[in-house]
Design a protein around this motif. Structure first.
Motif, PDB file in Angstrom:
ATOM      1  N   ALA A 188       0.350   7.366   9.921  1.00 49.77           N
ATOM      2  CA  ALA A 188       0.046   6.000  10.358  1.00 49.77           C
ATOM      3  C   ALA A 188       0.880   5.579  11.563  1.00 49.77           C
ATOM      4  O   ALA A 188       0.583   4.565  12.196  1.00 49.77           O
ATOM      5  N   HIS A 189       1.914   6.347  11.895  1.00 46.40           N
ATOM      6  CA  HIS A 189       2.774   5.994  13.025  1.00 46.40           C
ATOM      7  C   HIS A 189       2.189   6.568  14.318  1.00 46.40           C
ATOM      8  O   HIS A 189       1.769   7.734  14.354  1.00 46.40           O
ATOM      9  N   PRO A 190       2.177   5.786  15.391  1.00 49.24           N
ATOM     10  CA  PRO A 190       1.548   6.245  16.640  1.00 49.24           C
ATOM     11  C   PRO A 190       2.276   7.401  17.306  1.00 49.24           C
ATOM     12  O   PRO A 190       1.684   8.108  18.124  1.00 49.24           O
ATOM     13  N   TRP A 191       3.546   7.619  16.973  1.00 47.55           N
ATOM     14  CA  TRP A 191       4.304   8.697  17.606  1.00 47.55           C
ATOM     15  C   TRP A 191       4.171  10.034  16.872  1.00 47.55           C
ATOM     16  O   TRP A 191       4.847  11.006  17.217  1.00 47.55           O
ATOM     17  N   VAL A 192       3.301  10.095  15.881  1.00 49.08           N
ATOM     18  CA  VAL A 192       3.041  11.342  15.159  1.00 49.08           C
ATOM     19  C   VAL A 192       1.749  11.965  15.670  1.00 49.08           C
ATOM     20  O   VAL A 192       0.711  11.297  15.746  1.00 49.08           O
ATOM     21  N   ASP A 193       1.812  13.235  16.029  1.00 55.93           N
ATOM     22  CA  ASP A 193       0.615  13.979  16.412  1.00 55.93           C
ATOM     23  C   ASP A 193      -0.027  14.518  15.135  1.00 55.93           C
ATOM     24  O   ASP A 193       0.411  15.531  14.581  1.00 55.93           O
ATOM     25  N   ARG A 194      -1.052  13.838  14.665  1.00 59.12           N
ATOM     26  CA  ARG A 194      -1.661  14.190  13.382  1.00 59.12           C
ATOM     27  C   ARG A 194      -2.359  15.542  13.396  1.00 59.12           C
ATOM     28  O   ARG A 194      -2.654  16.099  12.341  1.00 59.12           O
ATOM     29  N   GLN A 195      -2.626  16.061  14.585  1.00 62.31           N
ATOM     30  CA  GLN A 195      -3.253  17.377  14.685  1.00 62.31           C
ATOM     31  C   GLN A 195      -2.220  18.503  14.702  1.00 62.31           C
ATOM     32  O   GLN A 195      -2.589  19.671  14.701  1.00 62.31           O
ATOM     33  N   LYS A 196      -0.946  18.138  14.727  1.00 63.00           N
ATOM     34  CA  LYS A 196       0.117  19.139  14.843  1.00 63.00           C
ATOM     35  C   LYS A 196       1.161  18.927  13.742  1.00 63.00           C
ATOM     36  O   LYS A 196       2.333  18.680  13.999  1.00 63.00           O
ATOM     37  N   PRO A 211       9.882  15.213   1.893  1.00 64.66           N
ATOM     38  CA  PRO A 211       9.358  14.346   0.828  1.00 64.66           C
ATOM     39  C   PRO A 211      10.215  14.430  -0.431  1.00 64.66           C
ATOM     40  O   PRO A 211      10.859  15.448  -0.701  1.00 64.66           O
ATOM     41  N   ASP A 212      10.202  13.359  -1.187  1.00 63.53           N
ATOM     42  CA  ASP A 212      10.897  13.320  -2.472  1.00 63.53           C
ATOM     43  C   ASP A 212       9.957  13.902  -3.521  1.00 63.53           C
ATOM     44  O   ASP A 212       8.944  13.287  -3.871  1.00 63.53           O
ATOM     45  N   ILE A 213      10.274  15.095  -4.014  1.00 53.75           N
ATOM     46  CA  ILE A 213       9.375  15.843  -4.890  1.00 53.75           C
ATOM     47  C   ILE A 213       9.736  15.608  -6.355  1.00 53.75           C
ATOM     48  O   ILE A 213      10.886  15.773  -6.753  1.00 53.75           O
ATOM     49  N   ARG A 214       8.753  15.241  -7.139  1.00 50.21           N
ATOM     50  CA  ARG A 214       8.912  15.171  -8.588  1.00 50.21           C
ATOM     51  C   ARG A 214       7.804  16.008  -9.221  1.00 50.21           C
ATOM     52  O   ARG A 214       6.630  15.802  -8.934  1.00 50.21           O
ATOM     53  N   ARG A 253       0.934  12.596   0.244  1.00 49.03           N
ATOM     54  CA  ARG A 253       1.216  11.162   0.343  1.00 49.03           C
ATOM     55  C   ARG A 253       2.180  10.889   1.504  1.00 49.03           C
ATOM     56  O   ARG A 253       2.020   9.923   2.254  1.00 49.03           O
ATOM     57  N   ALA A 254       3.173  11.764   1.659  1.00 49.59           N
ATOM     58  CA  ALA A 254       4.110  11.626   2.776  1.00 49.59           C
ATOM     59  C   ALA A 254       3.402  11.841   4.109  1.00 49.59           C
ATOM     60  O   ALA A 254       3.685  11.146   5.094  1.00 49.59           O
ATOM     61  N   ALA A 255       2.469  12.797   4.154  1.00 55.34           N
ATOM     62  CA  ALA A 255       1.727  13.052   5.391  1.00 55.34           C
ATOM     63  C   ALA A 255       0.865  11.849   5.764  1.00 55.34           C
ATOM     64  O   ALA A 255       0.761  11.478   6.942  1.00 55.34           O
ATOM     65  N   LYS A 256       0.249  11.230   4.777  1.00 59.01           N
ATOM     66  CA  LYS A 256      -0.560  10.036   5.034  1.00 59.01           C
ATOM     67  C   LYS A 256       0.312   8.899   5.553  1.00 59.01           C
ATOM     68  O   LYS A 256      -0.055   8.188   6.500  1.00 59.01           O
ATOM     69  N   TYR A 257       1.479   8.738   4.939  1.00 61.46           N
ATOM     70  CA  TYR A 257       2.411   7.689   5.367  1.00 61.46           C
ATOM     71  C   TYR A 257       2.853   7.914   6.808  1.00 61.46           C
ATOM     72  O   TYR A 257       2.858   6.991   7.632  1.00 61.46           O
ATOM     73  N   LEU A 258       3.194   9.149   7.138  1.00 63.30           N
ATOM     74  CA  LEU A 258       3.721   9.433   8.469  1.00 63.30           C
ATOM     75  C   LEU A 258       2.615   9.380   9.524  1.00 63.30           C
ATOM     76  O   LEU A 258       2.857   8.988  10.672  1.00 63.30           O
ATOM     77  N   LEU A 276      12.839  11.452   3.301  1.00 60.79           N
ATOM     78  CA  LEU A 276      13.770  11.356   4.421  1.00 60.79           C
ATOM     79  C   LEU A 276      13.071  11.733   5.720  1.00 60.79           C
ATOM     80  O   LEU A 276      12.439  12.787   5.819  1.00 60.79           O
ATOM     81  N   LEU A 277      13.221  10.875   6.722  1.00 57.33           N
ATOM     82  CA  LEU A 277      12.589  11.061   8.024  1.00 57.33           C
ATOM     83  C   LEU A 277      13.661  11.367   9.064  1.00 57.33           C
ATOM     84  O   LEU A 277      14.540  10.545   9.323  1.00 57.33           O
ATOM     85  N   TYR A 278      13.584  12.560   9.654  1.00 62.01           N
ATOM     86  CA  TYR A 278      14.533  12.985  10.679  1.00 62.01           C
ATOM     87  C   TYR A 278      13.856  12.946  12.043  1.00 62.01           C
ATOM     88  O   TYR A 278      12.782  13.525  12.232  1.00 62.01           O
ATOM     89  N   LYS A 279      14.514  12.256  13.001  1.00 65.85           N
ATOM     90  CA  LYS A 279      14.011  12.157  14.369  1.00 65.85           C
ATOM     91  C   LYS A 279      15.073  12.663  15.342  1.00 65.85           C
ATOM     92  O   LYS A 279      16.274  12.592  15.055  1.00 65.85           O
ATOM     93  N   PRO A 280      14.642  13.112  16.533  1.00 60.62           N
ATOM     94  CA  PRO A 280      15.630  13.481  17.552  1.00 60.62           C
ATOM     95  C   PRO A 280      16.424  12.253  18.000  1.00 60.62           C
ATOM     96  O   PRO A 280      15.906  11.125  17.988  1.00 60.62           O
ATOM     97  N   ALA A 281      17.660  12.471  18.412  1.00 59.98           N
ATOM     98  CA  ALA A 281      18.479  11.357  18.896  1.00 59.98           C
ATOM     99  C   ALA A 281      17.862  10.714  20.132  1.00 59.98           C
ATOM    100  O   ALA A 281      18.020   9.514  20.363  1.00 59.98           O
ATOM    101  N   ASN A 282      17.139  11.504  20.933  1.00 58.48           N
ATOM    102  CA  ASN A 282      16.489  10.963  22.130  1.00 58.48           C
ATOM    103  C   ASN A 282      15.032  10.590  21.856  1.00 58.48           C
ATOM    104  O   ASN A 282      14.180  10.666  22.741  1.00 58.48           O
TER     105      ASN A 282
END
Length: 742
Positions: free
Chosen positions: A571-579, A545-548, A564-569, A490-496
């Motif tokens: 890839a999006h340009p709006w993610v600060d991979r260093q943070k 993440p969906d944990i099994r 795996r979830a971190a790798k997936y996320l 599940l991916l939660y983003k701010p409304a703005n």
């Protein structure tokens, strides 16, 4: 060109001003105090014409509401509680031991009422020094007993109560009080036919604790449990008391009928290896006192014992075979009915029962004469069904997470509604708001929620058309959130949310998560976890993440899901991979501890009350209950499946503290000394190891708190420190004073 500039600048300033004015405030640590919530307790009158519900916030307290289905009446009663309908009257209590009775648009008050119960306009009032019977039809009242009363049960024209330790019985038609027993305690219950009362005998006084204790390997229990009270059935015709559970047994099922199920008192946590006492079910006839042995299992615990409504059959689940088993009381014959999860309901006359399997509902003949029939076919269409009311089924789509209701028409199942929301699903935590049916008509009261919309009540008579009852929308005033179902969780983003910006990310987890897509999460102070809406509203992305968990490899399997979830996320340009950060509580805390000992991907991690050493954890005992932790590791959530002496290498691999020297991620630990689930020593082991290595680590300990924080001042303190920690490492804010060297 020059003449255009004076026009464009004011327009730009005006637009900026409007945008700033239109921005909604973020959720703060004070928002929860005024956040309006719908209570999960509500009711509907037997005729379906009136309902009651409660709503409120910590600041206002709960407000009790009486609402008519035709919308002609809505009355609010601040701080009202314990409501009940009685024909055209509505009763409830108010703080200060006051009983309020609403009728004909007016309210009357009865003072000094600590408890009440009502049936067919007959009102029983428990006052500090009196027990009163009031007839609401005539307005007459009678003092039944003068003096304090501790327990009450009421049925028709009969009343039973306990004074001190004496059980007394009152019949209104003969206006007399009889003493039935001189050494009783509650709970009290009349049988359905009104001929018997069940109660418990006062237990013998326990001896003082020994100053010296000898621990013996032959003891059935690691810690001697509290004695099981003896339940007795008292026949009203002659006051004879028949014991129900003999020494060494306890009540497993009772529902006011002729029969009660008892079982051997077992060391349940250790039953997978400790067979000193065998799991056995008994059927007790409360009319004769006869007890029959019905079933026993040396391998697994017999669970879910129950008696059919007509008392013709007794059922239970046998985990060894996975069958629902059925004992026919009249013939003494036992049958295997169907491999299933639970008995859902019975038809009239006990002629058939409905059994839930993993996906479906089966109709089964308890006598075995007719073959079982699958009436839902859910497995074929990735939909799970559960019987809610006769002919009404709750449905959940395991792929889309749609939830809704289906109905049976002429032996054929058809959908009424399936929506992208959560109505109700009988699985924690999706079962908070249970639908209700009016007793005498097909009017139903239920709720509706989304992650983006607070729970609200609805009325329906067909599960196709719904009439709103409440309109609670506190999130509309704030910068709230959106949620998306992705392949990893599940991916939660701010409304703005602005895709042109880069956002810090916190991965928060426990176990399975995808089914919770439509669950509404209100702002709250942290008990040890992460409050998702608070962080998202303040500019974080939160991913669950969906944990099994894989048997014998809980650390590696859960870490893979998060990475795996971190790798997936990433890839999006709006993610600060260093943070990117990590947060988990309890088993989620263990996942955090494991990941940071195997990866340097994350900029900060916060673990609350998580295990770190599977060797010392396995051998520990729980601080409050004193029971062993072994079952948690061998069979429970830690999922090792073996003992440490059989596979020491596996325990080593799953113990984060062994790889403390691999940790480079700043870590904030929270663990408390009264933790009964994960010993405080677990958190201390990792802290002292990282301190010895001089890695950035902080441990927050709240004295006299447990596995979760319960006191609001401590919750607020931890919430602030957790936010300061993440804001420092993921947003670059200055470190708070408590994180600095002193």
């Amino acid at each position: 060109m020059l003449t255009a500039k004076p026009i464009s600048i004011p327009l730009l300033l005006c637009c900026c001003h409007l945008m700033t004015w239109a921005q909604k405030p973020v959720v703060t640590n004070d928002s929860y105090r005024t956040w309006t919530r719908l209570s999960s307790t509500y009711g509907i009158r037997d005729d379906g014409r009136y309902i009651w519900y409660q709503y409120g916030s910590p600041a206002t307290g709960d407000i009790l509401v009486l609402h008519s289905r035709d919308n002609k009446l809505q009355r609010e009663f601040p701080r009202g509680f314990n409501p009940a309908f009685s024909d055209d009257r509505f009763l409830f209590q108010l703080p200060g031991d006051t009983l309020a009775i609403f009728s004909s648009d007016s309210v009357s008050y009865l003072p000094d009422v600590s408890y009440y119960t009502i049936e067919q306009q007959q009102l029983i009032l428990q006052k500090p020094n009196a027990l009163i019977w009031m007839d609401l039809n005539t307005g007459r009242s009678k003092t039944i007993h003068e003096g304090p009363v501790s327990q009450i049960t009421f049925k028709g024209q009969q009343l039973a109560f306990i004074t001190d330790r004496t059980l007394r019985y009152y019949q209104r038609d003969v206006d007399t009080i009889r003493i039935l027993h001189d050494s009783c305690t509650g709970p009290l219950q009349f049988s359905r036919d009104g001929k018997r009362i069940t109660c418990q005998l006062l237990p013998a006084k326990l001896p003082p604790p020994e100053q010296i204790r000898v621990w013996n390997y032959q003891d059935n229990y690691l810690q001697t449990p509290q004695p099981i009270p003896t339940t007795v059935v008292i026949r009203l015709e002659d006051a004879q008391a028949l014991p129900v559970n003999t020494p060494g047994t306890q009540i497993a099922y009772q529902n006011g009928g002729r029969y009660i199920i008892t079982q051997n008192s077992l060391n349940y946590q250790e039953y997978y290896w400790n067979k000193a006492v065998i799991s056995t079910l008994y059927l007790v006839d409360t009319q004769t006192g006869e007890r029959k042995t019905i079933a026993a299992n040396k391998e697994n615990l017999l669970v879910q014992p129950a008696i059919s409504p007509g008392e013709k059959f007794m059922t239970w689940l046998d985990p060894s075979s996975h069958y629902i088993r059925c004992y026919e009381i009249a013939t003494g014959y036992t049958r295997d009915l169907l491999k299933g999860i639970e008995v859902a309901q019975w038809t009239a006359g006990d002629s058939a029962l409905f059994i839930h399997t993993a996906n479906d509902i089966w109709q089964v003949d308890p006598t075995g004469r007719k073959p079982a029939v699958n009436i839902t076919g859910g497995k074929q269409g990735h939909t799970i069904f559960r019987l809610l009311f006769p002919g009404i089924f709750a449905a959940f789509d395991t792929k889309t997470k749609e939830n809704g209701f289906w109905r049976c028409y002429n032996n054929s199942l058809a959908p009424c509604t399936m929506d992208d929301c959560l109505y109700y699903w009988p699985q924690y935590p999706l079962d908070q708001y249970k639908p209700l049916k009016a007793k005498d008509t097909t009017v139903y009261l239920l709720q509706h929620m989304r992650a983006t919309a607070a729970p609200n009540l609805l009325l329906t008579d067909d599960f196709i058309r719904f009439t709103p009852v409440t309109n609670i929308r506190p999130e509309a005033d704030y910068n709230w959130l959106t949620v998306e179902l992705t392949k990893e969780g599940l991916l939660y983003k701010p409304a703005n949310f602005d895709p042109q910006q880069k956002y810090p990310v916190i991965f928060h987890y426990y176990e399975r998560s995808k089914d919770y897509l439509h669950r509404y999460l209100p702002p709250a102070l942290s008990e040890g976890n992460l409050n998702v809406p608070s962080y998202v509203s303040n500019g974080y992305i939160v991913f669950i993440p969906d944990i099994r968990t894989k048997k014998r490899h809980p650390g590696k399997s859960t870490a893979k899901a998060v990475l795996r979830a971190a790798k997936y996320l990433s890839a999006h340009p709006w993610v600060d991979r260093q943070k990117m950060g990590l947060q988990g509580h309890s088993f989620g805390g263990y996942i955090t501890n494991y990941i940071i000992t195997h990866s340097d991907l994350f900029a900060a991690a916060q673990a609350s009350a998580g295990p770190v050493n599977f060797f010392s954890g396995y051998g520990a005992i729980r601080k409050i209950t004193g029971t062993a932790m072994q079952q948690l590791y061998e069979q429970g959530q830690n999922n090792m499946g073996v003992t440490p002496w059989d596979r020491p290498g596996l325990y080593l691999k799953n113990s984060p503290v062994i790889r403390a020297n691999k940790v480079h991620t700043p870590l904030l630990l929270m663990h408390n000394d009264n933790d009964n689930a994960v010993p405080f020593a677990q958190g201390m082991e990792l802290f002292t190891a990282l301190r010895r290595l001089q890695r950035p680590v902080w441990l927050i300990q709240y004295r006299n708190e447990g596995h979760q924080l319960f006191r609001d001042p401590q919750k607020l303190d931890f919430t602030v420190r957790q936010q300061q920690f993440f804001d420092h490492y993921l947003k670059g804010k200055p470190a708070p004073d408590w994180m600095k060297a002193h």
